[in-house]
Design a protein around this motif. Structure first.
Motif, PDB file in Angstrom:
ATOM      1  N   PRO A  16       5.260 -61.154 -36.007  1.00  0.00           N
ATOM      2  CA  PRO A  16       5.800 -61.968 -34.745  1.00  0.00           C
ATOM      3  C   PRO A  16       5.488 -63.249 -34.715  1.00  0.00           C
ATOM      4  CG  PRO A  16       3.738 -60.557 -34.355  1.00  0.00           C
ATOM      5  CD  PRO A  16       4.222 -60.396 -36.101  1.00  0.00           C
ATOM      6  N   GLY A  17       6.307 -64.031 -33.956  1.00  0.00           N
ATOM      7  CA  GLY A  17       5.999 -65.262 -33.696  1.00  0.00           C
ATOM      8  C   GLY A  17       7.045 -65.940 -33.077  1.00  0.00           C
ATOM      9  N   ASN A  18       6.885 -67.489 -32.886  1.00  0.00           N
ATOM     10  CA  ASN A  18       7.867 -68.077 -32.362  1.00  0.00           C
ATOM     11  C   ASN A  18       8.822 -68.662 -33.211  1.00  0.00           C
ATOM     12  OD1 ASN A  18       7.042 -68.459 -29.623  1.00  0.00           O
ATOM     13  ND2 ASN A  18       5.270 -69.713 -30.300  1.00  0.00           N
ATOM     14  N   SER A  35      16.261 -72.350 -29.940  1.00  0.00           N
ATOM     15  CA  SER A  35      15.072 -71.597 -29.959  1.00  0.00           C
ATOM     16  C   SER A  35      15.428 -70.167 -29.281  1.00  0.00           C
ATOM     17  CB  SER A  35      13.972 -72.321 -28.615  1.00  0.00           C
ATOM     18  OG  SER A  35      13.099 -71.612 -28.215  1.00  0.00           O
ATOM     19  N   GLY A  37      12.669 -68.383 -29.274  1.00  0.00           N
ATOM     20  CA  GLY A  37      11.421 -67.847 -28.164  1.00  0.00           C
ATOM     21  C   GLY A  37      10.659 -66.723 -29.208  1.00  0.00           C
ATOM     22  N   TYR A  38       9.806 -66.164 -28.597  1.00  0.00           N
ATOM     23  CA  TYR A  38       8.826 -65.329 -29.105  1.00  0.00           C
ATOM     24  C   TYR A  38       9.425 -64.073 -29.531  1.00  0.00           C
ATOM     25  CZ  TYR A  38       4.568 -62.683 -30.375  1.00  0.00           C
ATOM     26  OH  TYR A  38       3.737 -61.893 -30.862  1.00  0.00           O
ATOM     27  N   ARG A  39       9.478 -63.606 -30.889  1.00  0.00           N
ATOM     28  CA  ARG A  39       9.995 -62.291 -31.188  1.00  0.00           C
ATOM     29  C   ARG A  39       8.925 -61.541 -31.957  1.00  0.00           C
ATOM     30  NH1 ARG A  39      15.819 -62.393 -30.961  1.00  0.00           N
ATOM     31  NH2 ARG A  39      16.305 -64.137 -29.256  1.00  0.00           N
ATOM     32  N   ASN A  40       8.891 -60.163 -31.923  1.00  0.00           N
ATOM     33  CA  ASN A  40       8.311 -59.189 -32.846  1.00  0.00           C
ATOM     34  C   ASN A  40       8.904 -59.320 -34.220  1.00  0.00           C
ATOM     35  OD1 ASN A  40       6.336 -58.391 -30.793  1.00  0.00           O
ATOM     36  ND2 ASN A  40       7.860 -57.203 -29.876  1.00  0.00           N
ATOM     37  N   LEU A  65       9.746 -69.740 -38.488  1.00  0.00           N
ATOM     38  CA  LEU A  65       8.925 -68.938 -37.665  1.00  0.00           C
ATOM     39  C   LEU A  65       7.566 -69.847 -37.671  1.00  0.00           C
ATOM     40  CD1 LEU A  65       8.189 -66.083 -36.500  1.00  0.00           C
ATOM     41  CD2 LEU A  65       7.484 -65.461 -38.842  1.00  0.00           C
ATOM     42  N   ASN A  66       7.236 -69.921 -36.333  1.00  0.00           N
ATOM     43  CA  ASN A  66       5.806 -70.660 -36.385  1.00  0.00           C
ATOM     44  C   ASN A  66       5.797 -71.878 -37.191  1.00  0.00           C
ATOM     45  OD1 ASN A  66       4.888 -68.638 -34.486  1.00  0.00           O
ATOM     46  ND2 ASN A  66       3.914 -67.412 -36.297  1.00  0.00           N
TER      47      ASN A  66
END
Length: 78
Positions: A16-18, A35, A37-40, A65-66
């Motif tokens: 998971p992360g942005n 973007s 956004g945050y995703r699992n 990712l991040n």
């Protein structure tokens, strides 16, 4: 009514992360940045509509990712 020239960009992340998706032309120039956004972890998709006519163009997209590149793919805008 479905919007014209919508591309579904698919990606898979292992943690998971942005998430950020960067659209590039074939010589590496950045055309757009999305973007997500945050995703699992897992498989995801994001819709992209070009800001100008790119019909018939072959483009790349980079998934970050991040702030670390985790994948790149090629697609065609129809």
């Amino acid at each position: 009514m479905e919007q014209k020239n919508v591309s579904k960009l698919r990606f898979k992340i292992e943690q998971p992360g942005n998430v950020r998706v960067v659209i590039l032309n074939l010589i590496g120039l950045k055309l757009d940045e999305l973007s997500a956004g945050y995703r699992n972890e897992g498989e995801h998709s994001i819709a992209w509509v070009p800001k100008f006519n790119l019909t018939g163009s072959v483009l790349n997209y980079r998934v970050e990712l991040n702030e670390t590149v985790v994948g790149e793919r090629m697609f065609i805008v129809r």
